[in-house]
Every structure is written in structure tokens, then in C-alpha cells.
Motif scaffolding. Structure first.
Motif, PDB file in Angstrom:
ATOM      1  N   LEU A 187      21.922 -19.652  70.544  1.00  0.00           N
ATOM      2  CA  LEU A 187      20.477 -20.129  70.273  1.00  0.00           C
ATOM      3  C   LEU A 187      19.716 -19.872  72.264  1.00  0.00           C
ATOM      4  O   LEU A 187      20.325 -20.530  73.062  1.00  0.00           O
ATOM      5  CB  LEU A 187      20.914 -21.367  70.274  1.00  0.00           C
ATOM      6  CG  LEU A 187      19.038 -22.512  70.178  1.00  0.00           C
ATOM      7  CD1 LEU A 187      18.804 -21.589  69.692  1.00  0.00           C
ATOM      8  CD2 LEU A 187      19.352 -23.679  69.956  1.00  0.00           C
ATOM      9  N   SER A 188      18.810 -19.580  72.254  1.00  0.00           N
ATOM     10  CA  SER A 188      17.911 -19.556  74.096  1.00  0.00           C
ATOM     11  C   SER A 188      16.789 -20.292  73.232  1.00  0.00           C
ATOM     12  O   SER A 188      16.117 -19.669  72.558  1.00  0.00           O
ATOM     13  CB  SER A 188      18.823 -18.366  74.537  1.00  0.00           C
ATOM     14  OG  SER A 188      17.988 -17.917  76.321  1.00  0.00           O
ATOM     15  N   ILE A 189      16.085 -19.134  75.099  1.00  0.00           N
ATOM     16  CA  ILE A 189      14.505 -18.848  75.168  1.00  0.00           C
ATOM     17  C   ILE A 189      13.806 -18.732  74.778  1.00  0.00           C
ATOM     18  O   ILE A 189      12.484 -18.127  74.871  1.00  0.00           O
ATOM     19  CB  ILE A 189      13.904 -20.379  76.089  1.00  0.00           C
ATOM     20  CG1 ILE A 189      14.314 -19.446  77.329  1.00  0.00           C
ATOM     21  CG2 ILE A 189      14.806 -21.228  76.264  1.00  0.00           C
ATOM     22  CD1 ILE A 189      13.833 -19.795  78.624  1.00  0.00           C
ATOM     23  N   GLY A 190      14.648 -16.736  74.450  1.00  0.00           N
ATOM     24  CA  GLY A 190      14.095 -15.145  73.965  1.00  0.00           C
ATOM     25  C   GLY A 190      15.135 -15.004  73.535  1.00  0.00           C
ATOM     26  O   GLY A 190      16.738 -15.005  74.139  1.00  0.00           O
ATOM     27  N   SER A 197      19.011 -20.272  80.537  1.00  0.00           N
ATOM     28  CA  SER A 197      19.607 -20.886  81.763  1.00  0.00           C
ATOM     29  C   SER A 197      21.007 -20.454  82.098  1.00  0.00           C
ATOM     30  O   SER A 197      21.605 -19.179  81.170  1.00  0.00           O
ATOM     31  CB  SER A 197      20.154 -22.528  80.847  1.00  0.00           C
ATOM     32  OG  SER A 197      21.239 -22.440  80.235  1.00  0.00           O
ATOM     33  N   ALA A 198      21.130 -20.336  83.543  1.00  0.00           N
ATOM     34  CA  ALA A 198      22.823 -19.627  83.972  1.00  0.00           C
ATOM     35  C   ALA A 198      23.932 -19.805  82.897  1.00  0.00           C
ATOM     36  O   ALA A 198      24.557 -19.544  82.734  1.00  0.00           O
ATOM     37  CB  ALA A 198      23.520 -20.379  85.359  1.00  0.00           C
ATOM     38  N   LEU A 199      24.141 -20.984  82.468  1.00  0.00           N
ATOM     39  CA  LEU A 199      25.296 -21.296  81.525  1.00  0.00           C
ATOM     40  C   LEU A 199      24.763 -20.598  80.092  1.00  0.00           C
ATOM     41  O   LEU A 199      26.042 -19.215  80.010  1.00  0.00           O
ATOM     42  CB  LEU A 199      25.549 -22.628  81.066  1.00  0.00           C
ATOM     43  CG  LEU A 199      26.187 -23.253  80.183  1.00  0.00           C
ATOM     44  CD1 LEU A 199      27.673 -22.394  80.669  1.00  0.00           C
ATOM     45  CD2 LEU A 199      25.993 -24.378  79.428  1.00  0.00           C
ATOM     46  N   VAL A 200      23.958 -20.762  79.643  1.00  0.00           N
ATOM     47  CA  VAL A 200      23.452 -19.268  78.308  1.00  0.00           C
ATOM     48  C   VAL A 200      23.817 -17.989  78.753  1.00  0.00           C
ATOM     49  O   VAL A 200      24.742 -17.408  78.327  1.00  0.00           O
ATOM     50  CB  VAL A 200      22.041 -19.989  77.736  1.00  0.00           C
ATOM     51  CG1 VAL A 200      21.639 -18.531  76.825  1.00  0.00           C
ATOM     52  CG2 VAL A 200      21.681 -20.977  77.279  1.00  0.00           C
ATOM     53  N   ILE A 201      22.885 -17.149  80.002  1.00  0.00           N
ATOM     54  CA  ILE A 201      23.290 -15.612  80.268  1.00  0.00           C
ATOM     55  C   ILE A 201      24.632 -16.029  80.612  1.00  0.00           C
ATOM     56  O   ILE A 201      25.268 -14.805  80.037  1.00  0.00           O
ATOM     57  CB  ILE A 201      22.721 -15.852  81.807  1.00  0.00           C
ATOM     58  CG1 ILE A 201      20.798 -16.121  80.950  1.00  0.00           C
ATOM     59  CG2 ILE A 201      23.107 -14.499  82.391  1.00  0.00           C
ATOM     60  CD1 ILE A 201      20.174 -16.172  82.579  1.00  0.00           C
ATOM     61  N   PHE A 217      28.995 -10.298  67.568  1.00  0.00           N
ATOM     62  CA  PHE A 217      27.575 -10.896  68.034  1.00  0.00           C
ATOM     63  C   PHE A 217      26.511 -10.202  67.668  1.00  0.00           C
ATOM     64  O   PHE A 217      26.409  -8.858  68.028  1.00  0.00           O
ATOM     65  CB  PHE A 217      27.865 -10.544  69.661  1.00  0.00           C
ATOM     66  CG  PHE A 217      27.442 -11.716  70.657  1.00  0.00           C
ATOM     67  CD1 PHE A 217      26.865 -12.719  70.085  1.00  0.00           C
ATOM     68  CD2 PHE A 217      26.447 -11.245  71.703  1.00  0.00           C
ATOM     69  CE1 PHE A 217      26.195 -14.080  71.041  1.00  0.00           C
ATOM     70  CE2 PHE A 217      25.948 -12.117  72.552  1.00  0.00           C
ATOM     71  CZ  PHE A 217      25.104 -13.468  72.368  1.00  0.00           C
ATOM     72  N   HIS A 218      24.862 -10.772  67.470  1.00  0.00           N
ATOM     73  CA  HIS A 218      24.078  -9.999  67.334  1.00  0.00           C
ATOM     74  C   HIS A 218      23.435 -10.167  68.925  1.00  0.00           C
ATOM     75  O   HIS A 218      22.648  -9.385  68.619  1.00  0.00           O
ATOM     76  CB  HIS A 218      23.690 -11.115  66.012  1.00  0.00           C
ATOM     77  CG  HIS A 218      22.044 -10.225  66.023  1.00  0.00           C
ATOM     78  ND1 HIS A 218      21.267  -9.719  65.133  1.00  0.00           N
ATOM     79  CD2 HIS A 218      20.950 -11.412  66.812  1.00  0.00           C
ATOM     80  CE1 HIS A 218      20.144 -10.223  65.909  1.00  0.00           C
ATOM     81  NE2 HIS A 218      19.658 -10.899  66.711  1.00  0.00           N
ATOM     82  N   GLY A 219      23.031 -11.283  69.596  1.00  0.00           N
ATOM     83  CA  GLY A 219      23.010 -11.638  70.316  1.00  0.00           C
ATOM     84  C   GLY A 219      21.897 -12.676  71.149  1.00  0.00           C
ATOM     85  O   GLY A 219      22.393 -13.422  69.744  1.00  0.00           O
ATOM     86  N   ASN A 220      21.286 -12.967  71.399  1.00  0.00           N
ATOM     87  CA  ASN A 220      20.058 -14.179  72.003  1.00  0.00           C
ATOM     88  C   ASN A 220      19.037 -14.261  70.643  1.00  0.00           C
ATOM     89  O   ASN A 220      18.943 -13.109  69.881  1.00  0.00           O
ATOM     90  CB  ASN A 220      19.469 -14.323  73.063  1.00  0.00           C
ATOM     91  CG  ASN A 220      20.410 -14.560  74.368  1.00  0.00           C
ATOM     92  OD1 ASN A 220      21.324 -14.505  73.670  1.00  0.00           O
ATOM     93  ND2 ASN A 220      19.774 -14.217  74.963  1.00  0.00           N
ATOM     94  N   VAL A 221      19.165 -15.418  70.019  1.00  0.00           N
ATOM     95  CA  VAL A 221      18.346 -16.049  69.037  1.00  0.00           C
ATOM     96  C   VAL A 221      17.609 -17.223  69.836  1.00  0.00           C
ATOM     97  O   VAL A 221      17.829 -18.070  69.999  1.00  0.00           O
ATOM     98  CB  VAL A 221      18.798 -16.091  67.584  1.00  0.00           C
ATOM     99  CG1 VAL A 221      20.134 -15.016  67.067  1.00  0.00           C
ATOM    100  CG2 VAL A 221      19.920 -17.768  67.898  1.00  0.00           C
ATOM    101  N   GLU A 222      16.390 -17.367  69.257  1.00  0.00           N
ATOM    102  CA  GLU A 222      14.995 -18.360  69.429  1.00  0.00           C
ATOM    103  C   GLU A 222      15.082 -19.479  67.982  1.00  0.00           C
ATOM    104  O   GLU A 222      15.808 -19.287  66.486  1.00  0.00           O
ATOM    105  CB  GLU A 222      13.439 -18.142  69.414  1.00  0.00           C
ATOM    106  CG  GLU A 222      13.921 -17.026  70.654  1.00  0.00           C
ATOM    107  CD  GLU A 222      11.777 -16.494  70.937  1.00  0.00           C
ATOM    108  OE1 GLU A 222      11.119 -17.441  71.231  1.00  0.00           O
ATOM    109  OE2 GLU A 222      12.503 -15.206  70.572  1.00  0.00           O
ATOM    110  N   GLY A 223      14.530 -20.745  68.084  1.00  0.00           N
ATOM    111  CA  GLY A 223      14.717 -21.459  67.404  1.00  0.00           C
ATOM    112  C   GLY A 223      14.723 -21.388  66.178  1.00  0.00           C
ATOM    113  O   GLY A 223      15.213 -21.729  65.039  1.00  0.00           O
TER     114      GLY A 223
END
Length: 351
Positions: A187-190, A197-201, A217-223
């Protein structure tokens, strides 16, 4: 697979904190009776006299696989979880000890969530290789459900925690939902790798390196992806996960309130409401938290399930069925194998 599915009698009973929750023993006992009729053996843990009196309201209950275990104390919903350490007679502590001593397969509580987490962690300890256990829950999504963790156990985490939770959830879905290769989203903002955030990256880089090594692992997802079902699993910190969970529950209640108001706004609307009543009831059932009954505290060396304090009998029953299936599917041994020798290391730095 729904928790409604009929199960065979487990080799060990499930210990239910029958005193826990907002509504006392009534929904816990009713839920236990329903689960017992479906084939689950249950230990009702709480004040013996009160439980006998409540159980007596159900004809034929004496023939069901139900047993009462006396626990003179209960940690109330408004009390501090720290009381777990000093109150050995509290019902949740009795439940987790029954599991630890091999007399029960799992502990289930609709009571104080903090006390349940503390009791499970103190009694069971952690699976080797898991730094912090997480609350794993399910949210309705397009095409089925999305598994979300952490839903509230850890507000501050390391990057390695995301990877550990991804692996825990992957095994969980394989065991309880027959899902061969579930996808994991962070979960991320993009969606872009560099967003967050640095932690999410940092967590993204770690999860990407572990792709194909027990984690898909698919990658980042948004809400919005949580409810679109973009991935089977979404990992995030416990602070964000709990906000997501409460937001989803609140929005569902508001939405159904809007629908109810609209369908009662006039004669034509009420007639239309009669035509769609069945469809709306099915939709409400899909969004009902009682469908899965309780969320597992995953990562401890024992099975512990945490439900809503306001849970009804259906939620209690489904929690007991889910706990029984987790035991029968050997979830805990399979989690330990996933973190055992030969598994890809899940390392990171302090957040």
C-alpha cells in the motif's frame, strides 16, 4: 472458501473466550452451539455458573461437543491490556494456556483485542524469524475479497516486517482459501516504484527482491485497489491498516443508510425496493464482517483469532469454524516451515 462450510470434528477443541465482548456470554454461547452443530468441538471459557445457565437455554446442547472451563475473571473492554500479565485467571489467559498446554487447537475471543494480542504473544511467543505478529483481516472486494495486514497490531514497523507479513499471508491463503499463488501489493500513494515514504520505498525494494522466492509481489497498490481486488494481499503498517479497516466499515454503514433512505423516499421507491430486496440482501451479506467472524493474529506460535466486541452469534460461529479449519489444515506448522531453514531471508533495517 467460506467459513460457513461444514467441517469435521477437529482432533482438539477450540477454546472460546465466552466472557469476552460487548454483549457478554449470550452471543458467545449461541455461536458455540451453532459451531458445535456444524461439527466443531468447543471449550467455553468463563464463569461456570453463568455459562451453564446460558447453555441450558438450548435444547439438546448436552449432546453437543461443548465443555465449560471455569475462568473467574475477565478483562473488560474498557480496561488496560497490561492487566494480562497479572491476571492469570482472566478468561483470555485461560484460553491461550489451554492452547499452549495442548488441550485446545486455537483461542478465539470477541473481547479486548489488546488483551488478546498480549496474552497470545506472552503465552505462545513468536514464530522464529517473525519480528512482529500482525492482525490479518479480510475486506470485501470486486470478485471476492482482499486480505489486509497489519490491521492494527503494529503502528511502527521495519521494512522487513512487510516482507514477513507477505509470506505469512501467502501461506495463510494457501491453507485456508486454497489459493496457489496469491499476489501481494504494498500500500502506497502511487503505483510507481519510487512513490511513498522512505520506509515504503525500502520495503518495496525488499519485496521486489523476494519475488518468486515464496512471495508473488505485484508492486505498489493504492487505496482504491483494495476494493478493486487488484491483488489478493495488501501489506501496510498497523496504523494505516486499522484506519483502512475502520473507514471501510464506516463507509459500508453509511452507504446502506443512503440506500435505505432512497428506497423509502416515496411510493415508487418503496415498490422498487421490494423488487431489489433479494439482491440487496446478498450485497449486505457480502459486506457483513460476521462472514469471516474474526481476524487471526498471525506470526505467533499458536492459533489466536480476534473478533469484534459487538460480534453476534453468526460471527462467533464463523470464527470458530475458521479456527478449526486453520488447525485441520496445519496452518501453524506450515507457517513455521515457510520461515525455516532454506527460506529466503527477510531482512531490513530499522524504520
Amino acid at each position: 472458501m467460506s467459513a460457513e462450510a461444514k467441517v469435521s470434528v477437529a482432533s482438539l477443541p477450540i477454546a472460546l473466550d465466552a466472557a469476552g465482548g460487548d454483549n457478554g456470554v449470550a452471543p458467545n454461547v449461541e455461536g458455540a452451539v451453532l459451531a458445535a452443530r456444524a461439527g466443531v468441538s468447543v471449550l467455553l471459557v468463563g464463569e461456570r455458573v453463568a455459562l451453564h445457565a446460558e447453555l441450558g437455554k438450548y435444547p439438546g446442547s448436552a449432546a453437543l461437543p461443548l465443555e465449560i472451563v471455569d475462568a473467574p475473571d475477565v478483562i473488560g473492554m474498557d480496561e488496560h491490556a497490561a492487566g494480562v500479565r497479572s491476571r492469570s485467571g482472566a478468561s483470555i489467559n485461560v484460553c491461550t494456556r489451554l492452547v499452549k498446554d495442548g488441550r485446545a487447537a486455537a483461542a478465539v475471543s470477541m473481547g479486548h483485542s489488546g488483551a488478546t494480542m498480549a496474552s497470545a504473544l506472552l503465552t505462545f511467543g513468536r514464530i522464529k524469524g517473525v519480528e512482529r505478529p500482525a492482525i490479518l483481516t479480510h475486506l470485501p472486494a470486486r470478485g471476492g475479497m482482499t486480505t489486509l495486514l497489519d490491521a492494527g497490531a503494529n503502528a511502527d514497523v521495519k521494512a522487513s516486517s512487510y516482507a514477513q507479513w507477505a509470506r505469512l499471508a501467502t501461506v495463510y491463503l494457501k491453507v485456508l482459501e486454497d489459493h496457489d499463488n496469491p499476489t501481494v501489493g504494498l500500500l502506497s500513494i502511487g503505483e510507481e516504484d519510487h512513490k511513498g515514504s522512505a520506509l515504503v520505498i525500502e520495503a518495496h525494494a525488499l519485496l521486489r527482491a523476494l519475488h518468486g522466492k515464496g512471495i508473488n509481489f505485484h508492486g505498489n497498490v493504492e487505496g482504491r485497489d483494495i476494493f478493486l481486488g487488484t491483488t489478493d494481499i495488501v501489506v501496510t503498517d498497523g496504523f494505516t491498516g486499522n484506519v483502512v479497516l475502520k473507514l471501510a466499515e464506516g463507509e459500508a454503514r453509511v452507504m446502506f443508510g443512503w440506500i435505505r433512505d432512497a428506497l423509502n423516499s416515496g411510493l415508487k421507491s418503496r415498490l422498487g425496493g421490494l423488487l431489489v430486496r433479494g439482491s440487496l440482501r446478498g450485497l449486505a451479506d457480502r459486506m457483513d464482517p460476521s462472514t469471516y467472524g474474526a481476524s487471526i493474529l498471525i506470526g505467533v506460535r499458536g492459533l489466536a483469532f480476534i473478533g469484534h466486541g459487538s460480534a453476534n452469534a453468526t460471527a462467533v460461529k464463523n470464527a470458530l469454524l475458521r479456527a478449526s479449519r486453520a488447525h485441520e489444515g496445519k496452518l501453524l506448522p506450515r507457517l513455521e516451515v515457510a520461515f525455516g531453514e532454506g527460506a529466503a531471508p527477510l531482512v531490513g533495517t530499522e524504520a
